[in-house]
Design a protein around this motif. Sequence first.
Motif, PDB file in Angstrom:
ATOM      1  N   LEU A 111     -19.424 -35.693  25.055  1.00 54.58           N
ATOM      2  CA  LEU A 111     -19.409 -34.280  24.694  1.00 54.58           C
ATOM      3  C   LEU A 111     -18.359 -34.088  23.607  1.00 54.58           C
ATOM      4  O   LEU A 111     -17.201 -34.487  23.779  1.00 54.58           O
ATOM      5  CB  LEU A 111     -19.096 -33.418  25.914  1.00 54.58           C
ATOM      6  N   TRP A 130     -17.714 -31.637  33.289  1.00 56.56           N
ATOM      7  CA  TRP A 130     -18.315 -32.751  32.552  1.00 56.56           C
ATOM      8  C   TRP A 130     -17.984 -34.113  33.171  1.00 56.56           C
ATOM      9  O   TRP A 130     -18.851 -34.948  33.377  1.00 56.56           O
ATOM     10  CB  TRP A 130     -17.864 -32.689  31.100  1.00 56.56           C
ATOM     11  N   LEU A 238     -23.414 -34.633  22.502  1.00 55.33           N
ATOM     12  CA  LEU A 238     -23.687 -33.205  22.692  1.00 55.33           C
ATOM     13  C   LEU A 238     -22.537 -32.434  22.062  1.00 55.33           C
ATOM     14  O   LEU A 238     -21.387 -32.600  22.459  1.00 55.33           O
ATOM     15  CB  LEU A 238     -23.786 -32.868  24.187  1.00 55.33           C
ATOM     16  N   PRO A 246     -21.776 -26.918  30.046  1.00 55.05           N
ATOM     17  CA  PRO A 246     -23.081 -27.515  30.324  1.00 55.05           C
ATOM     18  C   PRO A 246     -23.421 -27.440  31.804  1.00 55.05           C
ATOM     19  O   PRO A 246     -22.542 -27.234  32.655  1.00 55.05           O
ATOM     20  CB  PRO A 246     -22.886 -28.969  29.882  1.00 55.05           C
ATOM     21  N   LEU A 250     -25.103 -33.277  34.067  1.00 57.97           N
ATOM     22  CA  LEU A 250     -25.946 -33.502  32.893  1.00 57.97           C
ATOM     23  C   LEU A 250     -25.857 -34.951  32.413  1.00 57.97           C
ATOM     24  O   LEU A 250     -26.866 -35.561  32.039  1.00 57.97           O
ATOM     25  CB  LEU A 250     -25.553 -32.537  31.773  1.00 57.97           C
ATOM     26  N   LEU A 271     -30.918 -28.036  24.751  1.00 62.07           N
ATOM     27  CA  LEU A 271     -30.446 -27.391  25.973  1.00 62.07           C
ATOM     28  C   LEU A 271     -30.497 -25.878  25.746  1.00 62.07           C
ATOM     29  O   LEU A 271     -29.740 -25.360  24.909  1.00 62.07           O
ATOM     30  CB  LEU A 271     -29.009 -27.793  26.305  1.00 62.07           C
ATOM     31  N   VAL A 387     -26.799 -24.855  28.571  1.00 61.15           N
ATOM     32  CA  VAL A 387     -25.391 -24.539  28.303  1.00 61.15           C
ATOM     33  C   VAL A 387     -25.208 -23.034  28.457  1.00 61.15           C
ATOM     34  O   VAL A 387     -26.129 -22.254  28.191  1.00 61.15           O
ATOM     35  CB  VAL A 387     -24.935 -24.999  26.900  1.00 61.15           C
TER      36      VAL A 387
END
Length: 431
Positions: A111, A130, A238, A246, A250, A271, A387
């Motif tokens: 990310l 995350w 991402l 998010p 994920l 997303l 998201v």
Amino acid sequence: MHLSKKCSVFKVVLSALLIVALLQLIYLSFLSRFHGKQQRYRYSELFGGSAAKKNAHPEKNTRKERLRYSLSTGGIFDNSGQYRVYKNLIKSDFTTNQKPGSHSNSDILTLATHTTINNLHHLESLLERWQNPLSVAIFAHGEDVKFATALVYALSFFCPQIQALVDFHLVCLSGETAGFPEQDQEHFVGLEDCASVFSRLETHRDKYQNYAISGNISYPNNLLRNVARGSTESSYILVIDIDMMPSADLHQQFLGMILRRPPANEEVFVLPAFEIRHARKIPSTKAELVQLYQVGEVRPFYEELCPRCQAPTNYSQWVNSHVRETGTLEVAYTLNWVDPWEPFYIGARIVPLYDENFKQYGFNRISQACELHVAGYKFSVLSSAFVVHRGFKIQGEFHAKKEEENKQNRVLFRSFKEGLKTKYPSSTQRC
């Protein structure tokens, strides 16, 4: 006689109270000295000294030396020469221990995000959700360059999960330099653990209204996005803003999906983007999000400011699409890009970079999505990933020059689209 006894009792009580008060003063003095000693030790542990060298963990000394080295390079200038970039100002243990050419499951997807110091407090909840490699590009100006360097170092020192997973990069104006924060003791007063560092960041939150940075300085959002994504070796990235969240799990779900279904060439995974009322807890799953969506507590991202910018996602189709199995991620449907769609997506690290000429407000993400379209990419919408932006985006919350910047970037966007014809001469796609 009776009066004499009363006086004696009074003297005893008074003496006892004086003794208690004296003991309290001694105790408070001890606490003050202990706290001061603890603070001095913490400071010496952060920056050196005999006590630190004797007691500090070797990996923390190594982190300090790596920061010194990163700063000693003086950074590099961006292509415009307007900004100085310190890539990998502080590396995570994950990045440091990574062997060239090797890939683990954790390294499949990173990310990447960007922020100023006033929004860095969002990192705590973002990383909690995350829990995998994360790359953060921070823009700082003036005194905030020192503050950002100091607080990022403190985060990497006191927060185990940040030490393990987060890479920090710093961007400032080309005429500014970042230095090792050894002389900036005021930034470290009261810092004892990870929670205290985030508390300090909270005092800096919302210092500026969106892009309104002091000194009329432009926020180089696309440069920051490129720095954050370009500093990772992950196969997929991402890119989101730091005040977005998010869906849960994920990383694991995406890994499972690409093992079952290898991505096609020139494919990105969209997303759907939403925004939620400030008072509401960020949903973890699609089921939770749909419940909030149906009662108006969640709505499409930018619904009030630019509904056309996200409408091509086709929210009604996504909300009503059936999720076959809990925990299984798949492609729900595939779309062609239409102007002015600016989706958030997971893409391979080789997708075109963001155009760094776009700064401040307007067209910074649309331009990149437009280039993907011209380059032949297709946009596959994921079935249950999403998201969410914290808070509804509303008119009036932006800085005064928003409309002026939007007009300037619209002119730049026209020029950018003409340039794509030269860059992709064989493409029949147009924006």
